[in-house]
Design a protein around this motif. Structure first.
Motif, short mmCIF file in Angstrom:
data_model
loop_
_atom_site.label_atom_id
_atom_site.label_comp_id
_atom_site.label_asym_id
_atom_site.label_seq_id
_atom_site.Cartn_x
_atom_site.Cartn_y
_atom_site.Cartn_z
N LEU A 1 0.83 -1.21 0.00
CA LEU A 1 0.00 0.00 0.00
C LEU A 1 0.86 1.25 0.00
O LEU A 1 0.53 2.25 -0.65
CB LEU A 1 -0.94 -0.02 1.21
N PHE A 2 1.97 1.23 0.76
CA PHE A 2 2.91 2.36 0.73
C PHE A 2 3.40 2.60 -0.70
O PHE A 2 3.48 3.74 -1.16
CB PHE A 2 4.10 2.10 1.65
N SER A 3 3.77 1.52 -1.38
CA SER A 3 4.27 1.64 -2.75
C SER A 3 3.18 2.12 -3.69
O SER A 3 3.42 2.94 -4.57
CB SER A 3 4.81 0.29 -3.23
N LEU A 4 1.96 1.59 -3.49
CA LEU A 4 0.84 1.94 -4.37
C LEU A 4 0.47 3.41 -4.23
O LEU A 4 0.32 4.13 -5.23
CB LEU A 4 -0.36 1.06 -4.05
N VAL A 5 0.33 3.87 -2.99
CA VAL A 5 -0.07 5.27 -2.75
C VAL A 5 1.00 6.24 -3.25
O VAL A 5 0.69 7.28 -3.82
CB VAL A 5 -0.36 5.49 -1.26
N SER A 6 2.26 5.89 -3.02
CA SER A 6 3.35 6.80 -3.37
C SER A 6 3.92 6.54 -4.76
O SER A 6 4.86 7.23 -5.18
CB SER A 6 4.48 6.67 -2.36
#
Length: 255
Positions: free
Chosen positions: A164-169
């Motif tokens: 999710l960190f990778s997806l959002v950023s």
């Protein structure tokens, strides 16, 4: 008996140092088009290295960290990785003395070491290394443990926050390879130990980031810091030293 144990331990140290030398070569050559064939050469003058130039750890010390032929400084990565691999090989032998379990975990640990070295050097985790680790993790899960629903879902659950960190950023806060790495670590460690390892990874990563901001000129909050080394550090610390902050968690679900 004690003598045999010492011989086995020493043999593991030597074997680990040899594997560390291979990891060094792989980290320099992988995805560069050079391939792993052919004789080793000095990175500066291109001179073909002799056998005495390639003895793990000792060649670096004997040559005082310089090329025998051109005098250029050699990277401290060479003895550092070799010594680390030697110690890890010994640690795996002490924790997993059974032959097949030892072979599996040695392959896991050396793959993790390669991922760390490559991520530090190039800022990326090779998908082939992540794939190999995933296969080893599934072999461990289904052939060396009694798999449960929680042990299988430990991987996806622990990898989800990083994904999710990778997806959002869009990959700026967290690299896409980190979630793939955490997927395998979850299968290897299980839910509670894996969660402990993830917590340790964030703590150690935050501590390193603060230290770099305070003491390294030019380093800022937005500067990139490879996260794979901290994930691996947390995983090895929890597995080798049997650390589990959340050991009581399954009991809570059973209530």
């Amino acid at each position: 008996m004690v003598g045999n144990e010492f011989i086995f331990a020493f043999g593991n140290i030597v074997f680990g140092a040899i594997l560390g030398s291979f990891i060094n070569a792989l980290s320099y050559r992988f995805n560069t088009g050079r391939g792993m064939g052919g004789r080793s050469r000095c990175m500066h003058c291109g001179h073909t290295l002799a056998v005495l130039d390639l003895v793990p750890i000792f060649s670096f010390l004997f040559l005082r960290g310089r090329c025998r032929y051109c005098g250029a400084k050699l990277s401290p990565q060479y003895p550092t990785v070799e010594a680390t691999a030697a110690l890890l090989s010994l640690a795996v032998y002490l924790v997993h003395p059974a032959p097949f379990e030892y072979i599996l975990w040695l392959a896991v640990v050396m793959t993790l070491l390669f991922i760390v070295v490559y991520d530090i050097r190039h800022g990326i985790i090779p998908w082939s290394a992540s794939g190999l680790l995933g296969v080893l993790a599934l072999v461990h899960l289904f052939f060396f443990t009694e798999p449960t629903v929680w042990s299988f879902f430990a991987g996806p659950l622990l990898a989800l926050p990083l994904f999710l960190f990778s997806l959002v950023s869009r990959g700026t806060w967290m690299g896409w390879g980190d979630s793939a790495l955490e997927l395998s670590l979850g299968w290897l460690l299980g839910l509670t130990v894996g969660l402990t390892a993830l917590v340790l990874a964030f703590w150690s990563g935050a501590a390193m980031g603060i230290a770099l901001i305070l003491f390294k000129r030019g380093y800022k909050m937005k500067s990139e810091l490879p996260f794979a080394p901290f994930l691996v550090l947390g995983a090895l610390a929890t597995h080798l030293f049997h650390v589990d902050f959340f050991a009581m968690l399954p009991l809570l679900f059973a209530l």
